[in-house]
Write a protein that holds these residues in place. Structure first.
Motif, PDB file in Angstrom:
ATOM      1  N   UNK A  81       0.834  -1.213   0.000  1.00 30.36           N
ATOM      2  CA  UNK A  81       0.000   0.000   0.000  1.00 30.36           C
ATOM      3  C   UNK A  81       0.867   1.261   0.000  1.00 30.36           C
ATOM      4  N   UNK A  82       1.951   1.234  -0.759  1.00 29.24           N
ATOM      5  CA  UNK A  82       2.828   2.402  -0.832  1.00 29.24           C
ATOM      6  C   UNK A  82       2.109   3.580  -1.475  1.00 29.24           C
ATOM      7  N   UNK A  83       2.345   4.742  -0.954  1.00 29.60           N
ATOM      8  CA  UNK A  83       1.845   5.952  -1.591  1.00 29.60           C
ATOM      9  C   UNK A  83       2.775   6.284  -2.753  1.00 29.60           C
ATOM     10  N   UNK A  84       2.245   6.417  -3.967  1.00 32.37           N
ATOM     11  CA  UNK A  84       3.120   6.608  -5.140  1.00 32.37           C
ATOM     12  C   UNK A  84       3.603   8.046  -5.286  1.00 32.37           C
ATOM     13  N   UNK A  85       4.218   8.566  -4.247  1.00 28.00           N
ATOM     14  CA  UNK A  85       4.757   9.920  -4.291  1.00 28.00           C
ATOM     15  C   UNK A  85       6.171   9.914  -4.855  1.00 28.00           C
ATOM     16  N   UNK A  86       6.670  11.088  -5.179  1.00 26.26           N
ATOM     17  CA  UNK A  86       7.994  11.187  -5.792  1.00 26.26           C
ATOM     18  C   UNK A  86       9.127  10.939  -4.801  1.00 26.26           C
ATOM     19  N   UNK A  87       8.801  10.838  -3.521  1.00 26.48           N
ATOM     20  CA  UNK A  87       9.866  10.618  -2.529  1.00 26.48           C
ATOM     21  C   UNK A  87       9.459   9.565  -1.503  1.00 26.48           C
ATOM     22  N   UNK A  88       8.662   8.567  -1.917  1.00 29.40           N
ATOM     23  CA  UNK A  88       8.313   7.531  -0.950  1.00 29.40           C
ATOM     24  C   UNK A  88       9.546   6.695  -0.612  1.00 29.40           C
ATOM     25  N   UNK A  89       9.397   5.791   0.334  1.00 30.63           N
ATOM     26  CA  UNK A  89      10.573   5.079   0.843  1.00 30.63           C
ATOM     27  C   UNK A  89      11.215   4.169  -0.195  1.00 30.63           C
ATOM     28  N   UNK A 102       0.470  -9.557 -11.761  1.00 30.18           N
ATOM     29  CA  UNK A 102       0.602  -8.275 -12.439  1.00 30.18           C
ATOM     30  C   UNK A 102      -0.701  -7.502 -12.439  1.00 30.18           C
ATOM     31  N   UNK A 103      -1.802  -8.202 -12.696  1.00 30.48           N
ATOM     32  CA  UNK A 103      -3.113  -7.557 -12.683  1.00 30.48           C
ATOM     33  C   UNK A 103      -3.437  -7.002 -11.300  1.00 30.48           C
ATOM     34  N   UNK A 104      -3.152  -7.782 -10.258  1.00 29.60           N
ATOM     35  CA  UNK A 104      -3.450  -7.351  -8.888  1.00 29.60           C
ATOM     36  C   UNK A 104      -2.705  -6.070  -8.532  1.00 29.60           C
ATOM     37  N   UNK A 105      -1.414  -6.025  -8.877  1.00 29.04           N
ATOM     38  CA  UNK A 105      -0.620  -4.838  -8.558  1.00 29.04           C
ATOM     39  C   UNK A 105      -1.123  -3.640  -9.356  1.00 29.04           C
ATOM     40  N   UNK A 106      -1.448  -3.859 -10.617  1.00 32.59           N
ATOM     41  CA  UNK A 106      -1.956  -2.762 -11.447  1.00 32.59           C
ATOM     42  C   UNK A 106      -3.273  -2.228 -10.898  1.00 32.59           C
ATOM     43  N   UNK A 107      -4.161  -3.126 -10.495  1.00 33.24           N
ATOM     44  CA  UNK A 107      -5.435  -2.704  -9.932  1.00 33.24           C
ATOM     45  C   UNK A 107      -5.242  -1.938  -8.625  1.00 33.24           C
ATOM     46  N   UNK A 108      -4.233  -2.341  -7.858  1.00 36.26           N
ATOM     47  CA  UNK A 108      -3.949  -1.670  -6.589  1.00 36.26           C
ATOM     48  C   UNK A 108      -3.564  -0.213  -6.806  1.00 36.26           C
ATOM     49  N   UNK A 109      -2.810   0.061  -7.872  1.00 38.09           N
ATOM     50  CA  UNK A 109      -2.260   1.407  -8.050  1.00 38.09           C
ATOM     51  C   UNK A 109      -2.923   2.217  -9.165  1.00 38.09           C
ATOM     52  N   UNK A 110      -3.851   1.603  -9.889  1.00 40.30           N
ATOM     53  CA  UNK A 110      -4.454   2.304 -11.025  1.00 40.30           C
ATOM     54  C   UNK A 110      -5.156   3.592 -10.591  1.00 40.30           C
ATOM     55  N   UNK A 111      -5.903   3.545  -9.516  1.00 40.09           N
ATOM     56  CA  UNK A 111      -6.676   4.717  -9.087  1.00 40.09           C
ATOM     57  C   UNK A 111      -5.824   5.779  -8.410  1.00 40.09           C
ATOM     58  N   UNK A 112      -4.566   5.457  -8.101  1.00 41.13           N
ATOM     59  CA  UNK A 112      -3.697   6.422  -7.407  1.00 41.13           C
ATOM     60  C   UNK A 112      -3.026   7.393  -8.359  1.00 41.13           C
TER      61      UNK A 112
END
Length: 229
Positions: free
Chosen positions: A42-50, A96-106
């Motif tokens: 559940x990483x936040x897809x920011x430009x400086x995440x960990x 691959x689908x699961x990860x894409x679905x996790x981050x698609x809306x972000x």
């Protein structure tokens, strides 16, 4: 459920690759419960995440995320083993689908032009019959509609396994591991998403990016299925 599906389920039952429970007709590869209990980052897809910070100073990176946390002997480690060594191709695409679905809306995939799975060496590809990172990319592409490029970079040698290597050993092991091809010029002015199965030190991903670094105005982001944080 139709008769054909009933008969297929009776004579050829399918079992969860994680817990071994018999799968329902609407389930594939893993049961719903095991999917639910996987350790999503559940990483936040920011430009400086960990995860982005793991690559600072190594190559110019825009964004980075991973689907699941990896722990030795854990559930994700077992699934990766199935994917890499037991021919679980359907599972590769589904992950691959699961990860894409996790981050698609972000908005993570916004602005990304092409998916580039980290290639295998020809000898290992011939032995295994598939590249698990390419199958991951296929799953991601099916959700995002972002095209895949498998021609821009090649693995020029089959490095030894890195499972038991130290951090220094991993970096030494990947020097000169990849080379750009003439087709790499197709990535000019493109934002490329590098895709790999697991992130440990990041040495392999950095080596892949380095091989493409001379291409004009190329930029990189990273997505891995798992992260051995």
């Amino acid at each position: 459920m139709n008769l054909l599906t009933d008969l297929r389920a009776f004579f050829f039952p399918r079992f969860c690759l994680s817990c071994g429970r018999k799968l329902q007709p609407y389930e594939s590869a893993m049961c719903t419960s095991c999917w639910y209990h996987l350790p999503f980052t559940h990483l936040s897809p920011t430009l400086d995440n960990e995860m982005v910070r793991c690559f600072w100073g190594r190559f110019p990176i825009q964004k980075a995320v991973s689907g699941f946390y990896y722990a030795k002997g854990g559930e994700v480690a077992r699934l990766l083993h199935e994917m890499k060594y037991h021919g679980a191709r359907v599972l590769c695409r589904q992950m691959g689908e699961k990860v894409a679905q996790e981050y698609l809306s972000t908005g993570f995939f916004d602005g990304i032009d092409v998916l580039l799975p980290v290639p295998l060496a020809p000898a290992r590809l011939a032995q295994r019959g598939y590249n698990q990172s390419e199958l991951l990319a296929q799953g991601i592409s099916s959700v995002t509609d972002i095209p895949i490029n498998t021609e821009a970079v090649v693995r020029v040698r089959n490095n030894t396994t890195q499972t038991h290597e130290s951090a220094y050993g991993r970096w030494s092991n990947v020097q000169g591991l990849f080379a750009a091809t003439p087709q790499g010029e197709e990535l000019r002015h493109k934002h490329v998403l590098l895709i790999d199965d697991v992130l440990t030190t990041g040495a392999t991903l950095v080596a892949c990016a380095d091989a493409l670094s001379e291409i004009e105005d190329i930029s990189f982001s990273v997505l891995t299925l798992a992260w051995a944080k």
